[in-house]
Design an enzyme around this catalytic site. Structure first.
Site, mmCIF file in Angstrom:
data_model
loop_
_atom_site.group_PDB
_atom_site.id
_atom_site.type_symbol
_atom_site.label_atom_id
_atom_site.label_comp_id
_atom_site.label_asym_id
_atom_site.label_seq_id
_atom_site.Cartn_x
_atom_site.Cartn_y
_atom_site.Cartn_z
ATOM 1 N N LEU A 66 0.832 -1.213 0.000
ATOM 2 C CA LEU A 66 0.000 0.000 0.000
ATOM 3 C C LEU A 66 0.862 1.256 0.000
ATOM 4 O O LEU A 66 0.465 2.299 -0.488
ATOM 5 C CB LEU A 66 -0.922 0.012 1.216
ATOM 6 C CG LEU A 66 -1.919 -1.150 1.350
ATOM 7 C CD1 LEU A 66 -2.684 -1.045 2.648
ATOM 8 C CD2 LEU A 66 -2.873 -1.163 0.162
ATOM 9 N N GLY A 69 5.845 4.092 5.218
ATOM 10 C CA GLY A 69 5.696 5.182 6.177
ATOM 11 C C GLY A 69 6.587 4.909 7.376
ATOM 12 O O GLY A 69 6.493 3.845 7.973
ATOM 13 N N PHE A 71 9.193 3.593 9.691
ATOM 14 C CA PHE A 71 9.975 2.360 9.627
ATOM 15 C C PHE A 71 9.276 1.291 8.794
ATOM 16 O O PHE A 71 9.849 0.252 8.512
ATOM 17 C CB PHE A 71 10.145 1.769 11.030
ATOM 18 C CG PHE A 71 10.904 2.638 11.989
ATOM 19 C CD1 PHE A 71 12.044 3.328 11.584
ATOM 20 C CD2 PHE A 71 10.498 2.748 13.318
ATOM 21 C CE1 PHE A 71 12.749 4.111 12.476
ATOM 22 C CE2 PHE A 71 11.207 3.525 14.215
ATOM 23 C CZ PHE A 71 12.333 4.218 13.794
ATOM 24 N N ARG A 73 6.751 -0.830 6.008
ATOM 25 C CA ARG A 73 6.134 -0.991 4.693
ATOM 26 C C ARG A 73 4.716 -1.460 4.986
ATOM 27 O O ARG A 73 4.506 -2.271 5.897
ATOM 28 C CB ARG A 73 6.876 -2.057 3.877
ATOM 29 C CG ARG A 73 8.183 -1.549 3.273
ATOM 30 C CD ARG A 73 9.055 -2.698 2.834
ATOM 31 N NE ARG A 73 8.642 -3.244 1.553
ATOM 32 C CZ ARG A 73 9.025 -2.748 0.367
ATOM 33 N NH1 ARG A 73 9.832 -1.717 0.331
ATOM 34 N NH2 ARG A 73 8.631 -3.287 -0.762
ATOM 35 N N ASP A 183 0.272 15.342 14.492
ATOM 36 C CA ASP A 183 0.625 15.230 13.065
ATOM 37 C C ASP A 183 -0.636 15.203 12.205
ATOM 38 O O ASP A 183 -0.805 14.337 11.344
ATOM 39 C CB ASP A 183 1.468 13.970 12.840
ATOM 40 C CG ASP A 183 2.134 13.971 11.467
ATOM 41 O OD1 ASP A 183 2.202 15.056 10.840
ATOM 42 O OD2 ASP A 183 2.580 12.904 11.015
#
Ligand code: 1D1
Length: 648
Positions: A66, A69, A71, A73, A183
């Site tokens: 997909l 991001g 650390f 996958r 965030d």
């Protein structure tokens, strides 16, 4: 120009290149929307894709990538036991070898697993093996608001209210629990199949500390950082409010408020709170943005105050957005809209439902103009409003038949049309239709005794309507199909449905909501000509290249509009189709067998076997007498698909 996949048995001939319906790609990039539960037998044989929870022994199948991001996958992962699909972060142990790195991941897991809210991404479970840590999260098939923003650039104010209300709901929950997200950005607002927003990624989240104990480190995405965070004065709930303001600005204006070519310049603008508001924003949106983007955190409104602002209280918020709004400007006319329904009625009375009325040639020009106006007023209710570019895009209409560069192509989305015929009984939603069929089939299978023979089929099943040919060209336009009654239709990627009657003289046009227009093909409005061209292309492709997929009789088109295709998707083994009359059809790729569930009382089950012969049974007979394993297996598979889709 070549469709991505086709169906029914292709006619022999050198012109056709056969592509496997299940495109095997390990990367999600550009591959379009996911195909849920893709557990192909071929893939199951690939042991490198199996993930095993060492504690529980459960196995999972690693599907497409997909994205990446931090650390991790991230993969689409399916539970091999029940077909449940997850979005899974896979973090190699090598990336978290240092204690503080591992600590960070465990903290994120600990925090996220304690959160339970409708607008927070659901944390399912996690485990680790020698190679990796696996975090199983809610699968959000429509990716994120960042993807929607990329496709749309700006959203309408009602859409922005729709999404922000959900962000605020999730954020209030976090703040009430003393958690700061830190965030907030479009890429962390995930969108589910039914267009619900889920706040995710708690990698930078932290517990709220008293002012003097707050960590002063900078974290988050530069554009949305609040001035006090940049000035290392610590992060508070009002810093999340600032980011929310930046999100609102970006969605309404098309770019982040402090976006500059140079990062240093961006930081300078943030510290000085230097931004401009475009002139076309509504007064209430400007006022709210001005209130949120204040330099001193205490001066910014709380989440509750934001919801009380007239931007939210005076403006219309839709209760649901259509999936096509991921890629095009939706029709968000607030109900009830007397003007709109008046126009719909006028159109209906002009053209009628059964299209019998003859139109004098001299009237045709006028009608065509009138219909063009009607289409504009009903499809683009915003055309007089502040979104001229978007309205213009919609008015410019359909894709042309010419090839477009890949980056110009519409992202492929799973089309869902809620319903297509105003107020009638057939107008149940796709979900409700599937739910009833699911229920009936579940009962049928639950009580079915073992048997080696099928019961006697019905002698002459009446009026069975099914999809006899199909072409998947959704990587560009949409899904084309022909009904056994010989109408041809396309469900375009943006959710618009268009059909040509069996004699090819009447064009039926359905927008994503409940509007149905019909035109004699000679007076089709200008705006629809491009799409009509695409529809004709599909029709001739199917005529020339495909033969129909079984020996079921073709019926002549009955009076009134034919059912529409509401949903389609491809699983590992079969194509699933749902028609608006409730018919569910599942075509198995490899042996071309088909299962068609139709009718309510009684539910009829038609099986088109490998020899292409079709036999129709009453579900109650199958339930009472049982059936051959090949049919039982396929019915079980259909049940699994229905379950998967309805989330039960
Ligand atoms: O947190 C995420 N969720 C919930 C998520 C859900 N569905 C993250 C990480 C797993 N992501 C993406 C993956 C790559 C970057 C962030 C998610 N993606 C999806 C998703 C489903 C179909 C496409 N994406």
């Amino acid at each position: 120009m070549e469709p991505a996949a086709f169906c029914s048995q292709p006619l022999a001939g050198p012109a056709l290149r056969v592509r496997a319906p299940d495109r095997d790609s390990d990367t999600g990039a550009g591959a379009g929307e996911p195909q849920r539960g893709r557990l192909g037998a071929d893939r199951l044989l690939d042991p490198t894709r199996l993930i095993r929870d060492p504690q529980s022994g459960r196995t999972y199948y690693r599907g497409r990538l997909l994205g990446k991001g931090g650390f991790a996958r991230c993969y689409e992962v399916t539970d091999t036991c029940n077909g449940q699909v997850y979005a899974v972060k896979v973090i190699p142990q090598s990336r978290v070898a240092k204690p503080h790195q591992r600590e960070k991941i465990l903290q994120e897991i600990d925090l996220h697993r304690s959160l339970h809210h409708r607008h927070i991404v659901r944390f399912s479970h996690h485990f680790e093996d020698e190679g990796s840590i696996y975090i199983f999260l809610e699968y959000c098939s429509r990716k994120s608001l960042a993807h929607i923003w990329k496709a749309r650039h700006t959203l309408l104010e009602p859409e922005v209210r729709y999404y922000l209300r959900q962000v605020i709901a999730g954020l209030r929950y976090l703040h009430q629990r003393g958690v700061l997200h830190r965030d907030l950005k479009l890429g962390n607002f995930f969108i589910t199949e039914n267009m619900e927003l889920k706040l995710g990624d708690f990698g930078l989240a932290a517990r709220l500390e008293p002012q003097d104990q707050r960590k002063k480190t900078i974290c988050g995405t530069p554009n949305y950082l609040a001035p006090e965070v940049l000035l290392r004065q610590g992060h508070s709930p009002k810093s999340d409010v600032w980011s929310l303001g930046c999100v609102m600005y970006t969605l309404l204006c098309g770019n982040p408020p402090f976006e500059m070519a140079d990062l240093k310049e961006t930081y300078r603008c943030i510290k000085q709170v230097r931004y401009t508001l475009p002139a076309n924003l509504s007064a209430s949106a400007r006022h709210l943005l001005d209130a949120i983007l204040r330099p001193v955190p205490q001066d910014r409104p709380s989440l509750e105050e934001i919801l009380q602002h007239e931007f939210f209280t005076k403006g219309y918020t839709p209760s649901q957005l259509p999936p096509c709004s991921c890629i095009t400007v939706p029709d968000l006319t607030p109900p009830p809209n007397p003007v709109q329904s008046f126009f719909t009625k006028v159109t209906k009375s002009l053209f009628g439902c059964k299209h019998k009325s003859k139109i004098a040639p001299q009237e045709q020009d006028n009608l065509s103009r009138l219909v063009s106006d009607l289409m504009l007023s009903s499809i683009c209710p915003q055309s007089n409003s502040k979104e001229p570019k978007q309205a213009q895009e919609e008015a410019d209409g359909p894709p042309s038949l010419t090839e477009t560069a890949p980056e110009e192509r519409l992202p492929r989305s799973l089309p869902i049309m809620g319903s297509s015929c105003e107020g009638s009984e057939e107008c149940l939603t796709a979900a409700a239709l599937m739910e009833s069929t699911l229920c009936a089939l579940r009962n049928c299978l639950a009580f079915m005794p073992p048997a080696v023979q099928n019961p006697a089929p019905l002698a002459s099943p009446e009026h069975l309507l099914w999809v006899s040919k199909w072409v998947d060209y959704s990587n560009k336009y949409g899904f084309g199909y022909q009904l056994s009654s010989r109408q041809v239709a396309v469900l375009f990627n943006d959710g618009i449905h268009m059909a040509l009657s069996s004699n090819r003289k009447i064009l039926h046009y359905n927008t994503t909501n409940t509007k149905h227009f019909s035109f004699p093909v000679e007076v089709v409005p200008q705006q629809l000509l491009g799409r009509l061209g695409v529809l004709r292309y599909f029709a001739s492709y199917m005529d020339q290249n495909l033969m129909k997929g079984g020996d079921l009789p073709s019926l002549d088109e009955a009076d009134g509009p034919a059912p529409l295709l509401l949903q389609w998707f491809k699983s590992d083994q079969a194509l699933f189709l749902l028609l608006s009359d409730g018919t569910v059809q599942v075509n198995f790729y490899t042996d071309h067998t088909k299962v068609i569930l139709s009718g309510w009382e009684p539910l009829l089950i038609t099986y088109v076997a490998q020899d292409r012969r079709a036999r129709t049974y009453k579900a109650s007979d199958l339930q009472r007498l049982g059936c051959r394993p090949e049919l039982r297996y396929r019915l079980g598979y259909v049940l699994r698909l229905l379950r998967q889709r309805s989330g039960t």
